[in-house]
Design an enzyme around this catalytic site. Structure first.
Site, mmCIF file in Angstrom:
data_model
loop_
_atom_site.group_PDB
_atom_site.id
_atom_site.type_symbol
_atom_site.label_atom_id
_atom_site.label_comp_id
_atom_site.label_asym_id
_atom_site.label_seq_id
_atom_site.Cartn_x
_atom_site.Cartn_y
_atom_site.Cartn_z
ATOM 1 N N CYS A 180 38.220 -43.550 -81.971
ATOM 2 C CA CYS A 180 37.259 -44.735 -81.828
ATOM 3 C C CYS A 180 37.786 -45.845 -81.187
ATOM 4 O O CYS A 180 37.115 -46.578 -80.236
ATOM 5 C CB CYS A 180 36.726 -44.995 -83.261
ATOM 6 S SG CYS A 180 37.666 -45.317 -84.502
ATOM 7 N N HIS A 195 34.707 -51.996 -83.354
ATOM 8 C CA HIS A 195 36.161 -52.406 -83.039
ATOM 9 C C HIS A 195 36.091 -53.405 -81.774
ATOM 10 O O HIS A 195 35.558 -52.973 -80.631
ATOM 11 C CB HIS A 195 36.930 -51.055 -82.382
ATOM 12 C CG HIS A 195 36.959 -50.175 -83.876
ATOM 13 N ND1 HIS A 195 36.843 -50.340 -85.065
ATOM 14 C CD2 HIS A 195 37.519 -48.925 -83.814
ATOM 15 C CE1 HIS A 195 37.119 -49.230 -85.826
ATOM 16 N NE2 HIS A 195 37.524 -48.454 -84.959
HETATM 17 P P1 NAP Z 1 34.708 -39.593 -94.346
HETATM 18 O O1 NAP Z 1 33.635 -40.252 -94.772
HETATM 19 O O2 NAP Z 1 35.816 -39.290 -95.491
HETATM 20 O O3 NAP Z 1 33.937 -37.983 -94.375
HETATM 21 C C1 NAP Z 1 34.529 -36.830 -94.518
HETATM 22 C C2 NAP Z 1 33.394 -35.610 -94.587
HETATM 23 O O4 NAP Z 1 34.229 -34.293 -94.626
HETATM 24 C C3 NAP Z 1 32.417 -35.543 -95.633
HETATM 25 O O5 NAP Z 1 31.317 -35.069 -95.416
HETATM 26 C C4 NAP Z 1 33.454 -34.793 -96.776
HETATM 27 O O6 NAP Z 1 32.360 -34.122 -97.651
HETATM 28 C C5 NAP Z 1 33.912 -33.757 -95.914
HETATM 29 N N1 NAP Z 1 35.185 -33.124 -96.331
HETATM 30 C C6 NAP Z 1 36.242 -33.787 -97.081
HETATM 31 N N2 NAP Z 1 36.952 -32.662 -97.300
HETATM 32 C C7 NAP Z 1 36.428 -31.586 -97.065
HETATM 33 C C8 NAP Z 1 36.914 -30.220 -97.465
HETATM 34 N N3 NAP Z 1 38.169 -30.011 -98.056
HETATM 35 N N4 NAP Z 1 36.103 -29.239 -96.899
HETATM 36 C C9 NAP Z 1 35.050 -29.410 -96.280
HETATM 37 N N5 NAP Z 1 34.508 -30.748 -96.147
HETATM 38 C C10 NAP Z 1 35.366 -31.602 -96.561
HETATM 39 O O7 NAP Z 1 35.317 -39.439 -92.993
HETATM 40 P P2 NAP Z 1 34.718 -40.065 -91.532
HETATM 41 O O8 NAP Z 1 35.078 -41.352 -91.471
HETATM 42 O O9 NAP Z 1 33.215 -39.667 -91.518
HETATM 43 O O10 NAP Z 1 35.564 -39.224 -90.395
HETATM 44 C C11 NAP Z 1 35.645 -37.827 -90.122
HETATM 45 C C12 NAP Z 1 36.173 -37.494 -89.065
HETATM 46 O O11 NAP Z 1 35.922 -38.419 -87.937
HETATM 47 C C13 NAP Z 1 37.732 -37.777 -89.289
HETATM 48 O O12 NAP Z 1 38.543 -36.648 -88.890
HETATM 49 C C14 NAP Z 1 38.109 -39.071 -88.632
HETATM 50 O O13 NAP Z 1 39.498 -39.313 -88.379
HETATM 51 C C15 NAP Z 1 37.077 -38.964 -87.416
HETATM 52 N N6 NAP Z 1 36.760 -40.219 -86.887
HETATM 53 C C16 NAP Z 1 36.047 -41.138 -87.566
HETATM 54 C C17 NAP Z 1 35.674 -42.468 -86.921
HETATM 55 C C18 NAP Z 1 35.178 -43.752 -87.538
HETATM 56 O O14 NAP Z 1 34.981 -44.562 -87.220
HETATM 57 N N7 NAP Z 1 35.043 -43.130 -89.040
HETATM 58 C C19 NAP Z 1 35.861 -42.540 -85.498
HETATM 59 C C20 NAP Z 1 36.362 -41.481 -84.823
HETATM 60 C C21 NAP Z 1 36.907 -40.220 -85.422
HETATM 61 P P3 NAP Z 1 32.546 -34.686 -99.192
HETATM 62 O O15 NAP Z 1 31.179 -35.826 -99.268
HETATM 63 O O16 NAP Z 1 31.729 -33.487 -100.025
HETATM 64 O O17 NAP Z 1 33.575 -35.106 -99.777
#
Ligand code: NAP
Length: 346
Positions: free
Chosen positions: A150, A242
């Site tokens: 991001c 950001h």
């Molecule tokens: P998050 O809020 O922690 O959500 C993670 C998701 O993955 C949830 O749906 C979670 O399900 C699932 N998950 C976790 N452990 C798992 C497992 N062992 N098996 C299957 N599913 C699992 O994270 P996020 O911020 O959305 O980020 C997701 C990805 O996008 C990451 O790789 C992050 O680096 C990337 N990203 C994020 C942003 C941002 O601004 N947030 C920007 C760019 C990229 P449960 O609800 O069941 O735990």
């Protein structure tokens, strides 16, 4: 044309943005949502701590959340969006690719792999053809495309716009929102009344991904841009958006007005979720813009805002901003999905 899609990691901060952006999408129809074992079997409403400022679409609220494995996904799903933690994605994405799914992923694993396109449709759509190399090398029937981190995606469109002036070096300092760390990323005790001058791994992502995105693809490999990039990343107590301070050393000596024009006139793409004008540029009359609260929803969160353009002794400095969970994550993957359809990979 309707394309049936699924979301891997649909309950998290990015997954929720996918749900929002797919509601009423002209091409994509959501068929499957997956998450961790602790969410599997629940309805989406029960599993997700919904925090998007719009209601959960009714049809999604009652969908059953599935475990994240190929057998959970309906056979007629053609495209998967992935917003899994990168460690999880590194383990499970290959299983979907081997089964023939096309995956547009947010997760950081494989972004720098030589045979994986790291793509922003407005910047380097031609890199998508790395998929041919990828299929040859990995033997996958499916295809994997990544969008950048991001913080990287916030500055790269502005850099692409000014590269005509010969970028030699980039220094950037970020002020990043808490949603960038996901739900369990930063506690309120850590971040309220505070700023944290370190985000694990983020600086390296900005320094490397930006050079791949701005590089040239020769049909076989991507030659990364030669400019040095140095980043300093900071977490601040905003929710979304950001803000970044960019210092660019340039070979030429453009005026601030020429830099603003280059950014303002930077061409977009004709895809359903792409903004008409990618970069909104504030002039000298608005030195306090862009700001997260005021500017993160520009172009429904899919645009980039820039401002504060000033000359320096060897180039230019300016500020830029984007919505990190929309343009910086779910919206970026969605746009890559639209490009995959447009280019016939789906
Ligand atoms: P998050 O809020 O922690 O959500 C993670 C998701 O993955 C949830 O749906 C979670 O399900 C699932 N998950 C976790 N452990 C798992 C497992 N062992 N098996 C299957 N599913 C699992 O994270 P996020 O911020 O959305 O980020 C997701 C990805 O996008 C990451 O790789 C992050 O680096 C990337 N990203 C994020 C942003 C941002 O601004 N947030 C920007 C760019 C990229 P449960 O609800 O069941 O735990």
């Amino acid at each position: 044309m309707t394309v049936r899609v699924g979301i891997l990691g649909a309950t998290g901060a990015v997954g929720q943005r996918f749900i929002q952006l797919l509601d009423d999408h002209p091409t994509f129809e959501l068929a499957t949502v997956t998450a961790s074992e602790s969410s599997a079997g629940k309805t989406y409403r029960e599993a997700a701590k919904w925090r998007v400022d719009a209601p959960i679409p009714d049809d999604v609220a009652e969908m059953e959340v599935r475990a994240t494995e190929p057998d959970s996904v309906a056979d007629d799903v053609d495209l998967l969006f992935s917003s899994l933690p990168s460690g999880v994605a590194a383990d499970v994405e290959p299983a979907f690719l081997e089964e023939g799914y096309v995956v547009s992923s947010n997760s950081s694993n494989d972004r720098l792999a030589d045979d994986v396109p790291l793509t922003i449709p407005e910047i380097n759509p031609g890199h998508l053809d790395l998929i041919e190399v990828q299929r040859d090398e990995r033997g996958w029937d499916g295809a994997l495309v990544k969008n950048p981190n991001c913080s990287t995606i916030t500055m790269v469109p502005t850099l692409a716009a000014i590269d005509r002036f010969g970028i030699e070096e980039i220094n950037v300092s970020t002020l990043q929102a808490v949603s960038g760390a996901g739900y369990s990323g930063v506690t309120s005790m850590e971040i309220i009344d505070n700023a944290i001058p370190h985000i694990g791994g983020e600086e390296n992502k900005m320094e490397t991904e930006s050079r791949k995105l701005l590089g040239d693809f020769d049909g076989t490999e991507v030659h990364h841009h030669e400019a040095d990039v140095a980043a300093s990343c900071n977490r601040i107590p905003t929710i979304d958006g950001h803000l970044e301070n960019v210092f660019a050393k340039l070979a030429d000596d453009p005026s601030p007005a020429e830099v603003r024009t280059a950014m303002r006139e930077f061409e977009g793409v004709d895809l359903p979720s792409a903004p008409d004008q990618l970069i909104k540029v504030y002039g000298e009359a608005d030195p306090e813009r862009p700001q997260p609260r005021l500017d993160r929803t520009y172009a429904d969160g899919m645009g980039i805002c820039a401002g504060g353009v000033q000359s320096t002794s060897d180039g230019v400095k300016y500020n830029c901003l984007s919505h990190n969970t929309i343009r910086g994550a779910a919206g970026a993957s969605l746009l890559n999905g639209e490009l995959l359809v447009e280019e016939g990979y789906v």
